[in-house]
Design a protein around this motif. Structure first.
Motif, PDB file in Angstrom:
ATOM      1  N   ARG A  69       0.826  -1.210   0.000  1.00 23.91           N
ATOM      2  CA  ARG A  69       0.000   0.000   0.000  1.00 23.91           C
ATOM      3  C   ARG A  69       0.861   1.261   0.000  1.00 23.91           C
ATOM      4  N   THR A  76       1.925   6.548  -6.957  1.00 23.57           N
ATOM      5  CA  THR A  76       0.836   7.421  -7.409  1.00 23.57           C
ATOM      6  C   THR A  76       1.233   8.886  -7.274  1.00 23.57           C
ATOM      7  N   GLU A 124      -5.453  -2.370  -8.528  1.00 21.61           N
ATOM      8  CA  GLU A 124      -6.373  -1.962  -7.463  1.00 21.61           C
ATOM      9  C   GLU A 124      -7.508  -1.095  -7.996  1.00 21.61           C
ATOM     10  N   ARG A 125      -7.195  -0.260  -8.970  1.00 20.39           N
ATOM     11  CA  ARG A 125      -8.254   0.573  -9.552  1.00 20.39           C
ATOM     12  C   ARG A 125      -9.267  -0.276 -10.305  1.00 20.39           C
ATOM     13  N   ARG A 126      -8.764  -1.305 -10.999  1.00 19.38           N
ATOM     14  CA  ARG A 126      -9.669  -2.180 -11.748  1.00 19.38           C
ATOM     15  C   ARG A 126     -10.494  -3.066 -10.822  1.00 19.38           C
ATOM     16  N   ASP A 127      -9.870  -3.511  -9.729  1.00 17.04           N
ATOM     17  CA  ASP A 127     -10.527  -4.460  -8.818  1.00 17.04           C
ATOM     18  C   ASP A 127     -10.144  -4.100  -7.392  1.00 17.04           C
ATOM     19  N   PRO A 128     -10.835  -3.131  -6.777  1.00 18.44           N
ATOM     20  CA  PRO A 128     -10.463  -2.679  -5.432  1.00 18.44           C
ATOM     21  C   PRO A 128     -10.395  -3.821  -4.426  1.00 18.44           C
ATOM     22  N   GLY A 129      -9.288  -3.841  -3.655  1.00 23.79           N
ATOM     23  CA  GLY A 129      -9.099  -4.872  -2.637  1.00 23.79           C
ATOM     24  C   GLY A 129      -8.412  -6.120  -3.119  1.00 23.79           C
TER      25      GLY A 129
END
Length: 374
Positions: A69, A76, A124-129
Motif C-alpha cells: 500500500r 501514485t 487496485e483501480r480495476r478491482d479494489p481490494g
C-alpha cells in the motif's frame, strides 16, 4: 521468533501509514517482511510446529500488505509529480526546469519498483481490494505470501521465458458475454487461469471450481483458493446418472475455459472428454481446431466425441495478450470460436455438430456496447 516484537513493528508501520508518513511505513514494513520471511523459512526448515509457521506467514502477509500500500501511494504521488513537472522523467537534458524536481531515488523507490507499483495501483483501480484478497488467500491456504507471488497473482509480473511457456492469455470479456448469452451450465463449473473467466461465471450466478498448473493465487468469490495441479494427470469427483434403458454413466462438473494452446492442447481436450467427462464443456479455440487429421487426440475430440455446437466469431475478438504483457496492444490475427461439447442422455458426445456464426458485439452489455462501437 519474537513474534510480539515483530507484531509491534508491523502495528507501528500501520500507524505511520495511516498518519501519512508513507516512506517510514514502507521501510518499517519492508524490514518486518524480511524478518517474518526468514522466521518462516527457519521454522519450515527445522520442522517447527505448524502454528509457528502459520504465525510467521500471517505476520509476513500483514507486513507485505502495508509495504504494498505504501509503494502504491508513493508511485501514485510520483506519477502526479511527473505530470506537474516536479519529478524527473529521466534522460538528458534534465526534464525538470531549474532543478526543482526530485528523482526516483529521493522518492524512496527504484524506477523498477515505481514501475511495479504502478501496475499494482492499476490492478487496485480495476478491482479494489485485490491486493489484500490475494495475500489473505495465500495465508488462509497455508502458503507463503511473498512479493513475487503477489506480482504473479495480480498479473503485474514481467513474463519470463518460462512464464510465457505456461501459455496464459486471459480471456477477453467480449468472448464471455457471448458464451453466457448463448449457453447455460450446471450450477458448478470448473475453470482455470488467473480469473477472467471465473469472475464472469460468478457474476452470472455460477459456483466455480478453479485449478491450474501454475499457482496464480486465484481466489473464488467464496474465498476458496485455487488448487495447483496438472490437468493432464487430474481426475474429477464424478457423479453417476441412470441411463434411459438401464445402466449408469459417470460425469464430472461442467468446464468452461480458454485452454493452453501449443503442444498440450490436443491432449488437454481429449483428457477432459475421456476422464473428466463434463455434461457440458465450452472451450475457446482457434477455428482451425475443426481441421486436422494426424493427431489421435484431436481425432478423438472431434470425431469420436463430436462437439454439439461451434460458435464461430464473424468478427475477430480483441487481442488477448500474453500474461504480463505491457507493451503496445494490437488487434487479433486469429479466428476464434467457442467449441461446446454436450453429453446426451446415454452419456455420449454424439453430436451432430452445428456451426453457428456469431458477432460478439451483439452480446455486449449495453454499458459496453456504445464504447466498443466507437
Amino acid at each position: 521468533m519474537d513474534d510480539s516484537g515483530l507484531a509491534h513493528v508491523i502495528e507501528r508501520a500501520r500507524m505511520l501509514f495511516d498518519d501519512g508518513d508513507v516512506a517510514s511505513a514502507r521501510m518499517l514494513a519492508a524490514g518486518a517482511y524480511d524478518q517474518a520471511k526468514a522466521a518462516g523459512s527457519y521454522a519450515t526448515r527445522f520442522h517447527a510446529g505448524e502454528h509457528l509457521i502459520r504465525k510467521a506467514r500471517r505476520l509476513q502477509g500483514d507486513a507485505l500488505l502495508i509495504e504494498t500500500r505504501a509503494k502504491i501511494t508513493i508511485a501514485t504521488e510520483w506519477t502526479a509529480a511527473q505530470e506537474r513537472g516536479e519529478a524527473s522523467k529521466g534522460g538528458r537534458p534534465k526534464t525538470v526546469p531549474e532543478g526543482n524536481g526530485f528523482t526516483a531515488a529521493e522518492a524512496g523507490l527504484t524506477r523498477k519498483e515505481i514501475h511495479d507499483a504502478r501496475k499494482l495501483a492499476d490492478a487496485e483501480r480495476r478491482d479494489p481490494g485485490i491486493v489484500e484478497r490475494a495475500i489473505a488467500g495465500r495465508v488462509a491456504a497455508g502458503l507463503e505470501p511473498s512479493r513475487a507471488n503477489l506480482r504473479v497473482a495480480i498479473g503485474t509480473d514481467t513474463a519470463t521465458a518460462a512464464e510465457r511457456g505456461n501459455n496464459l492469455y486471459e480471456t477477453c470479456p467480449e468472448a464471455m458475454h457471448a458464451l453466457l448469452a448463448l449457453e447455460s451450465f450446471s450450477p458448478t463449473v470448473k475453470a482455470c487461469g488467473r480469473g477472467a473467466i471465473v469472475k464472469m461465471l460468478e457474476a452470472a450466478g455460477y459456483e466455480v471450481e478453479i485449478s491450474d498448473l501454475v499457482d496464480y493465487g486465484t481466489v473464488t468469490a467464496l474465498g476458496v483458493l485455487q488448487r495447483v495441479e496438472d490437468f493432464l494427470t487430474s481426475t474429477p469427483e464424478v457423479l453417476a446418472s441412470e441411463l434411459g434403458g438401464g445402466g449408469w454413466y459417470t460425469f464430472g462438473p461442467d468446464i468452461a475455459t480458454n485452454p493452453p494452446y501449443g503442444p498440450a492442447l490436443n491432449a488437454f481436450v481429449a483428457h477432459a472428454l475421456r476422464v473428466h467427462r463434463p455434461r457440458k464443456m465450452a472451450l475457446l479455440l482457434n477455428l482451425n481446431f475443426f481441421c486436422g487429421f494426424d493427431d489421435a487426440d484431436r481425432n478423438y475430440a472431434m470425431d469420436e466425441c463430436k462437439p454439439a455446437r461451434v460458435y464461430a466469431f464473424t468478427r475477430r475478438l480483441p487481442m488477448m495478450h500474453r500474461d504480463g504483457w505491457d507493451g503496445n496492444e494490437s488487434s487479433s490475427r486469429m479466428n476464434l470460436a467457442w467449441f461446446v461439447w454436450e453429453m446426451d442422455q446415454n452419456g455420449s458426445y454424439a453430436g451432430p455438430t452445428i456451426t453457428i456464426r456469431v458477432d460478439w458485439k451483439d452480446y455486449l452489455l449495453a454499458s459496453n456496447r456504445q464504447e466498443s462501437m466507437l
